[in-house]
Write an enzyme that holds these catalytic residues in place. Structure first.
Site, PDB file in Angstrom:
ATOM      1  N   HIS A 177       0.874  -1.324   0.091  1.00  0.00           N
ATOM      2  CA  HIS A 177      -0.021   0.101   0.028  1.00  0.00           C
ATOM      3  C   HIS A 177       0.802   1.089  -0.062  1.00  0.00           C
ATOM      4  O   HIS A 177       0.328   2.357   0.046  1.00  0.00           O
ATOM      5  CB  HIS A 177      -0.934   0.005   1.321  1.00  0.00           C
ATOM      6  CG  HIS A 177      -2.016   1.012   1.115  1.00  0.00           C
ATOM      7  ND1 HIS A 177      -2.374   1.828   2.062  1.00  0.00           N
ATOM      8  CD2 HIS A 177      -2.942   1.087   0.306  1.00  0.00           C
ATOM      9  CE1 HIS A 177      -3.423   2.488   1.690  1.00  0.00           C
ATOM     10  NE2 HIS A 177      -3.944   2.058   0.591  1.00  0.00           N
ATOM     11  N   LYS A 179       3.276   4.508  -0.947  1.00  0.00           N
ATOM     12  CA  LYS A 179       3.310   5.563  -1.814  1.00  0.00           C
ATOM     13  C   LYS A 179       4.403   6.317  -1.938  1.00  0.00           C
ATOM     14  O   LYS A 179       4.514   7.139  -0.844  1.00  0.00           O
ATOM     15  CB  LYS A 179       2.038   6.458  -1.859  1.00  0.00           C
ATOM     16  CG  LYS A 179       0.661   5.772  -2.136  1.00  0.00           C
ATOM     17  CD  LYS A 179      -0.180   5.497  -1.032  1.00  0.00           C
ATOM     18  CE  LYS A 179      -1.583   4.984  -1.446  1.00  0.00           C
ATOM     19  NZ  LYS A 179      -2.156   4.298  -0.351  1.00  0.00           N
ATOM     20  N   ASP A 184      16.080  11.738  -8.358  1.00  0.00           N
ATOM     21  CA  ASP A 184      17.574  11.942  -8.228  1.00  0.00           C
ATOM     22  C   ASP A 184      18.331  11.807  -6.989  1.00  0.00           C
ATOM     23  O   ASP A 184      19.172  12.647  -6.641  1.00  0.00           O
ATOM     24  CB  ASP A 184      17.919  13.377  -8.693  1.00  0.00           C
ATOM     25  CG  ASP A 184      18.097  13.450 -10.421  1.00  0.00           C
ATOM     26  OD1 ASP A 184      18.047  12.597 -10.983  1.00  0.00           O
ATOM     27  OD2 ASP A 184      18.031  14.516 -11.134  1.00  0.00           O
ATOM     28  N   HIS A 426      -9.308  10.663   2.258  1.00  0.00           N
ATOM     29  CA  HIS A 426      -8.429   9.648   1.791  1.00  0.00           C
ATOM     30  C   HIS A 426      -7.142  10.020   2.629  1.00  0.00           C
ATOM     31  O   HIS A 426      -6.133   9.043   2.402  1.00  0.00           O
ATOM     32  CB  HIS A 426      -8.098   9.742   0.191  1.00  0.00           C
ATOM     33  CG  HIS A 426      -7.524   8.425  -0.054  1.00  0.00           C
ATOM     34  ND1 HIS A 426      -5.943   8.151  -0.402  1.00  0.00           N
ATOM     35  CD2 HIS A 426      -7.869   6.997  -0.221  1.00  0.00           C
ATOM     36  CE1 HIS A 426      -5.929   7.062  -0.630  1.00  0.00           C
ATOM     37  NE2 HIS A 426      -7.118   6.210  -0.433  1.00  0.00           N
ATOM     38  N   LYS A 428      -4.245  10.224   5.424  1.00  0.00           N
ATOM     39  CA  LYS A 428      -3.892   9.336   6.628  1.00  0.00           C
ATOM     40  C   LYS A 428      -2.596  10.215   7.455  1.00  0.00           C
ATOM     41  O   LYS A 428      -1.756  10.429   7.076  1.00  0.00           O
ATOM     42  CB  LYS A 428      -3.385   8.019   6.400  1.00  0.00           C
ATOM     43  CG  LYS A 428      -4.236   7.228   5.172  1.00  0.00           C
ATOM     44  CD  LYS A 428      -3.805   7.200   3.848  1.00  0.00           C
ATOM     45  CE  LYS A 428      -4.158   6.570   2.855  1.00  0.00           C
ATOM     46  NZ  LYS A 428      -5.673   6.088   3.003  1.00  0.00           N
ATOM     47  N   ASP A 433       0.299  16.164  20.396  1.00  0.00           N
ATOM     48  CA  ASP A 433       0.897  17.058  21.215  1.00  0.00           C
ATOM     49  C   ASP A 433       1.220  18.413  20.603  1.00  0.00           C
ATOM     50  O   ASP A 433       1.952  19.474  20.889  1.00  0.00           O
ATOM     51  CB  ASP A 433       2.055  16.735  22.241  1.00  0.00           C
ATOM     52  CG  ASP A 433       1.670  15.715  23.159  1.00  0.00           C
ATOM     53  OD1 ASP A 433       0.506  15.463  23.475  1.00  0.00           O
ATOM     54  OD2 ASP A 433       2.472  14.994  23.889  1.00  0.00           O
TER      55      ASP A 433
END
Length: 534
Positions: A177, A179, A184, A426, A428, A433
């Site tokens: 999952h 991403k 470079d 979507h 996450k 704190d």
């Protein structure tokens, strides 16, 4: 909504039935040993490397910029791909065959034709029917395309894939999952977005509210090492070793060029002059040769690719804590919280272990705020059936619980979803704190905890935390309902509250933006939903 529920359930039942009838013993062919390749370090010999090194105030610090807007997030990836001179390392759960996905693939192809080494790693779950397109890209010199945990047969459809792998379900149910996009060895993009129109607000239908971060500095070599861990894994295969094609290389290249040409793949619109946080497009920084970033200490973690076989650290058969997993480190940060924890997760199933963590920090009077999708906003209704089981307990613990509203997001000027039929969450992230920001690919659900691999960044910056909380506050105020018990803490009936214009308060007693049949199907499916598979 009812149609969507019936469709998903019908597909699942049909898939199981078909699997039982047609299951074979398909296996992946043997593969010759491969020599490992490694990420390249940033160098002042490249334009991106020179800018990154010149912008870094301290060798121990990493630079970040949040990208809540889809136009900025996609344009940044394209700018990095166009300016790369040595290498592009790209890792995604899903690259859709739409205008956005094809445009990125074509941009990677163009980079390879300039001599850039392109390593593209994709999870194999959503590549059904796209073999010719992907083989065409892989036929380009300097491009290598690999598939994580590939299906051995049934390449034409997802149903056939699972049917052919019924007796290997424990393996093919585990997916990558992650991403990640690195250019470079100098600059990167990480976060929650897959590659497709709906992740960058380019459809008139369902669009996602998501969050990425641009990265430069000390953390980029670590991200490169995490990419290499997957790229060189035995659970990753070059696409040519999984998919056979009788077409010559030249014909595959020609078909790719046609499929991704201007007739089917127009360029994306230019990004707006400024985003929600006031930043200008990344291209302006790159053109000026100086990055306007927030510099801070940071760490990055990714789950082991060996999760694909369910392997966890153990001693004498006793499971050990996986201290390098994303979930472990998020939970540890929550446990160390002293004042407040804010969580954003589109798919939220805390489970008993998650509830216990909430109880533990609430006993120290740590404030908890959670934002997730409503029943109407989610694209996974079955996940919502499991989430509902935990709503009352979270509210009893005193957590502030918010659910995204499809109606309110469409009306919000700042959320920018005008012209779309549905706005879905979507992103996450978590803020601890007001000091530490987590952003990555991990949802707070069983699938992210045990089945999928994830990647996550932990940024120790009050300024990054403040910016994220600002975005979350906009989401709460303009796009979400706050949940509460109807008669106070002692009752189980839940109400949805929103503050509208002119100080008007709206109170709902049923799942917002839903219809009778959708809610009925939800009630019927709730007892039957296998939480461990969600």
């Amino acid at each position: 909504m009812a149609r969507r529920l019936l469709s998903r359930c019908g597909q699942w039942v049909f898939a199981m039935a078909a699997a039982a009838l047609f299951a074979g013993c398909a296996t992946l062919p043997d593969e010759a040993p491969r020599l490992p390749t490694r990420a390249m370090a940033a160098s002042a010999d490249t334009a991106l490397g020179k800018i990154a090194l010149a912008s870094q105030p301290d060798p121990d610090l990493s630079g970040f910029r949040l990208m809540p807007g889809g136009d900025f997030a996609f344009d940044t990836r394209i700018q990095l791909a166009r300016r790369a001179q040595r290498t592009l390392d790209v890792q995604y759960y899903q690259v859709e065959n739409d205008e956005t996905g094809r445009y990125l693939l074509r941009t990677l192809r163009d980079a390879a034709l300039r001599g850039v080494r392109v390593r593209l790693l994709m999870d194999d779950l959503y590549t059904s029917g796209e073999d010719e397109l992907l083989l065409g890209l892989a036929a380009t010199p300097n491009v290598e395309l690999r598939l994580f945990n590939p299906f051995p047969a049934g390449r034409g459809s997802l149903l056939r894939r699972f049917a052919a792998s019924l007796f290997d379900f424990g393996r093919v149910n585990r997916r990558m999952h992650n991403k990640l996009f690195i250019a470079d060895g100098a600059m990167a993009v990480a976060g929650g977005r897959n590659i497709g129109n709906q992740y960058f607000r380019r459809t008139a239908g369902e669009n996602f509210l998501d969050l990425d971060t641009f990265v430069a500095g000390a953390l980029v070599p670590r991200l490169g090492a995490l990419f290499d861990q997957y790229w060189n894994s035995i659970y990753v295969r070059p696409i040519q070793s999984v998919v056979a094609s009788e077409l010559p290389r030249e014909e595959l290249q020609k078909r790719f060029d046609t499929a991704t040409g201007p007739d089917t793949t127009p360029p994306p619109p230019k990004p707006a002059p400024n985003d929600l946080l006031g930043y200008s497009p990344m291209a302006e920084d790159l053109n000026a040769g100086k990055l306007d970033l927030i510099w801070a200490l940071a760490e990055a973690y990714a789950d082991s690719p060996e999760r694909v076989i369910g392997k966890t650290a153990s001693y004498g058969g006793v499971p050990l804590l996986d201290v390098d997993s994303v979930r472990y480190n998020v939970v540890e940060q929550m446990r160390r919280a002293r004042s407040e924890v804010t969580i954003v997760s589109p798919y939220l199933i805390p489970g008993e272990a998650g509830l216990e963590v909430m109880r533990e920090i609430r006993r120290r009077h740590v404030k908890i705020s959670v934002v997730t999708n409503s029943f109407a906003a989610t694209d996974e209704p079955l996940v919502h059936t499991a989430y509902r089981r935990y709503r009352p307990e979270m509210l009893k613990l005193g957590a502030d619980l918010y659910e995204l509203s499809t109606t309110r997001t469409r009306r919000s000027v700042r959320l920018g979803l005008f012209g779309t039929s549905v706005g879905r969450l979507h992103a996450k992230s978590a803020v601890i704190d007001r000091q530490i920001l987590f952003v990555g690919s991990m949802n707070f659900d069983p699938r992210s905890e045990t089945h999928n691999t994830e990647i996550g960044l932990f940024i120790r910056s009050p300024e990054m935390a403040r910016q994220t909380l600002k975005l979350i506050e906009v989401l709460k105020q303009q796009g979400a309902y706050r949940l509460r018990f109807a008669g106070g803490r002692g009752e189980s009936r839940i109400e949805w509250i929103s503050e509208e214009e002119a100080g008007r308060t709206t109170v709902l007693n049923e799942e917002p933006d839903s219809d009778f049949w959708g809610r009925t199907m939800l009630e019927l499916l709730a007892p039957l939903t296998p939480e461990s598979l969600l």
